[in-house]
Design a protein around this motif. Structure first.
Motif, short mmCIF file in Angstrom:
data_model
loop_
_atom_site.label_atom_id
_atom_site.label_comp_id
_atom_site.label_asym_id
_atom_site.label_seq_id
_atom_site.Cartn_x
_atom_site.Cartn_y
_atom_site.Cartn_z
N ILE A 242 0.86 -1.19 0.00
CA ILE A 242 0.00 0.00 0.00
C ILE A 242 0.89 1.23 0.00
O ILE A 242 1.76 1.39 0.86
CB ILE A 242 -0.93 0.00 1.23
N THR A 245 -3.24 5.94 1.38
CA THR A 245 -4.65 5.73 1.70
C THR A 245 -5.35 7.08 1.73
O THR A 245 -4.71 8.13 1.89
CB THR A 245 -4.82 5.03 3.07
N ARG A 246 -6.66 7.04 1.57
CA ARG A 246 -7.46 8.26 1.66
C ARG A 246 -8.91 7.89 1.93
O ARG A 246 -9.34 6.76 1.63
CB ARG A 246 -7.34 9.10 0.38
N ASP A 247 -9.64 8.81 2.45
CA ASP A 247 -11.07 8.65 2.69
C ASP A 247 -11.83 9.55 1.73
O ASP A 247 -11.46 10.72 1.54
CB ASP A 247 -11.41 9.02 4.14
N LYS A 267 -12.99 4.13 2.53
CA LYS A 267 -11.54 4.22 2.68
C LYS A 267 -10.88 3.49 1.52
O LYS A 267 -11.23 2.34 1.22
CB LYS A 267 -11.08 3.62 4.01
N ALA A 269 -7.22 2.37 -0.65
CA ALA A 269 -5.78 2.12 -0.56
C ALA A 269 -5.23 1.99 -1.98
O ALA A 269 -5.73 1.19 -2.77
CB ALA A 269 -5.49 0.85 0.24
N ALA A 324 -4.74 -1.68 6.74
CA ALA A 324 -4.70 -0.88 5.52
C ALA A 324 -4.00 0.44 5.82
O ALA A 324 -4.62 1.51 5.84
CB ALA A 324 -6.10 -0.65 4.98
N ARG A 325 -2.70 0.36 6.05
CA ARG A 325 -1.91 1.54 6.28
C ARG A 325 -0.79 1.61 5.25
O ARG A 325 -0.40 0.60 4.67
CB ARG A 325 -1.29 1.52 7.68
N ARG A 326 -0.29 2.81 5.01
CA ARG A 326 0.84 2.99 4.11
C ARG A 326 1.97 2.05 4.53
O ARG A 326 2.35 1.97 5.69
CB ARG A 326 1.30 4.44 4.16
#
Length: 366
Positions: A242, A245-247, A267, A269, A324-326
């Motif tokens: 990943i 990420t963004r919302d 959310k 990714a 789901a994190r960078r």
């Protein structure tokens, strides 16, 4: 953050965006299973297309270690690579005898699969080994059956072979016709071994195993019995990182041409693989088909929007907390999501998934 050992590359692992792992132990187990199902016939190994995208040299070495002694490649150039791995293996070249390539094939001690009277006339004076391919219905490569006697009068081949058209469909009557056609034609070559079965052919109820089987796709984890459970072990594992990420809010779109619109707060990714890496454009979101998916923290998450050259985007709204994190890895191929599933959801075939696995992946052989 990752359970991958350091990949075989000069770059540190934290600089890799995608890792392709090839399980050579699973490959060897698959060959052994196929050899057992060959019921006494010799089981060869198909190495064409760079061993279905997985690397000709490491795959060939693994199969040699398991006992495989006969191999098939598509081109003379692939044959030269295979000969560099083994001085003693029998290596057949499926594309036969390209014009002006006889010296190269002879020097590398390759065995051309001849499919025309012109090729036979050119090669026969050498007295070197060859195979003869007969066309029993594919209408692609191979000698028309009415020319069988002409071929037999010119050459005594090491192998007589043909290729199934519909072996993935056990009840198709064309299978019976091809089996009968090859049986009749090989009478012109008394005492010469014959071969007809590809991966799916090995599992046909007719058992047309003859003296040599030629599995390819099943070796690499593809399902040779697509109407039933897959008896093969998965060989390929593909993970990618990943990158961001963004919302987004309901009503916002994702990717080129805005082909997907969020129906809820979502959310996302962004993952560092795309069609340049072999992820099919057909995996893009489209009406009327199930989305391609990836595992994020063990949870299936759908691909949304269009596959681009370097990126895909996943809806990770339902991913486990923290997964789901960078920098975290997602799995596109592995034990749960195999090549056949990704192919179905991409409107293609597993063969294409394997052979297009891209050169940008860090590759590991375990």
């Amino acid at each position: 953050m990752s359970d991958f050992p350091t990949p075989a590359t000069d770059r540190p692992e934290h600089c890799e965006n995608a890792l392709l792992t090839v399980d050579l132990s699973a490959l060897r187990q698959n060959w052994r299973l196929l050899a057992d199902f060959s019921n006494g016939a010799e089981c060869s190994g198909m190495l064409k297309a760079n061993a279905y995208g997985l690397g000709l040299e490491p795959v060939m070495r693994a199969l040699l270690a398991e006992g495989c002694r006969t191999f098939f490649v598509a081109t003379a150039a692939e044959g030269e690579r295979a000969r560099a791995v083994s001085e003693t293996a029998a290596i057949y070249v499926l594309e036969g005898l390209p014009p002006d390539c006889g010296e190269l094939i002879a020097r590398a001690r390759l065995i051309p699969v001849l499919g025309s009277l012109e090729e036979i006339a050119e090669w026969a004076p050498s007295g070197l080994d060859a195979a003869v391919q007969l066309d029993t219905g594919m209408n692609r490569m191979g000698l028309p059956l009415e020319q069988t006697l002409g071929a037999a009068s010119a050459i005594r081949p090491r192998l007589v072979m043909s290729h199934f058209v519909t072996s993935q469909t056990p009840n198709d009557p064309l299978n019976e016709r091809q089996i009968a056609a090859l049986a009749a034609a090989r009478a012109a070559f008394p005492g010469i071994p014959a071969s007809l079965c590809n991966s799916s052919g090995i599992f046909l109820p007719h058992k047309p195993l003859l003296e040599l089987t030629r599995p390819g796709y099943a070796l690499f984890g593809g399902n040779p019995t697509p109407r039933g459970p897959n008896p093969m072990k998965p060989v390929v594992r593909l993970r990618a990182r990943i990158l961001a990420t963004r919302d987004i809010a309901a009503g916002e779109t994702v990717g080129y041409d805005a082909t997907w619109t969020a129906t809820r707060p979502t959310k996302l990714a962004t993952v560092g693989v795309g069609y340049a890496d072999g992820v099919p454009v057909g995996a893009s979101t489209a009406p009327g088909k199930p989305p391609a998916e990836a595992l994020v923290g063990g949870r299936r998450c759908p691909l949304v929007g269009r596959v681009s050259m370097d990126f895909i985007v996943l809806d990770v709204t339902e991913a486990p907390p923290g997964a789901a994190r960078r920098g975290e890895w997602v799995e596109l191929l592995g034990d749960e999501i195999g090549v056949d599933e990704l192919a179905t959801r991409s409107r293609t075939i597993g063969y294409e998934i394997l052979t297009r696995l891209g050169p940008r992946y860090a590759r590991r052989y375990v």
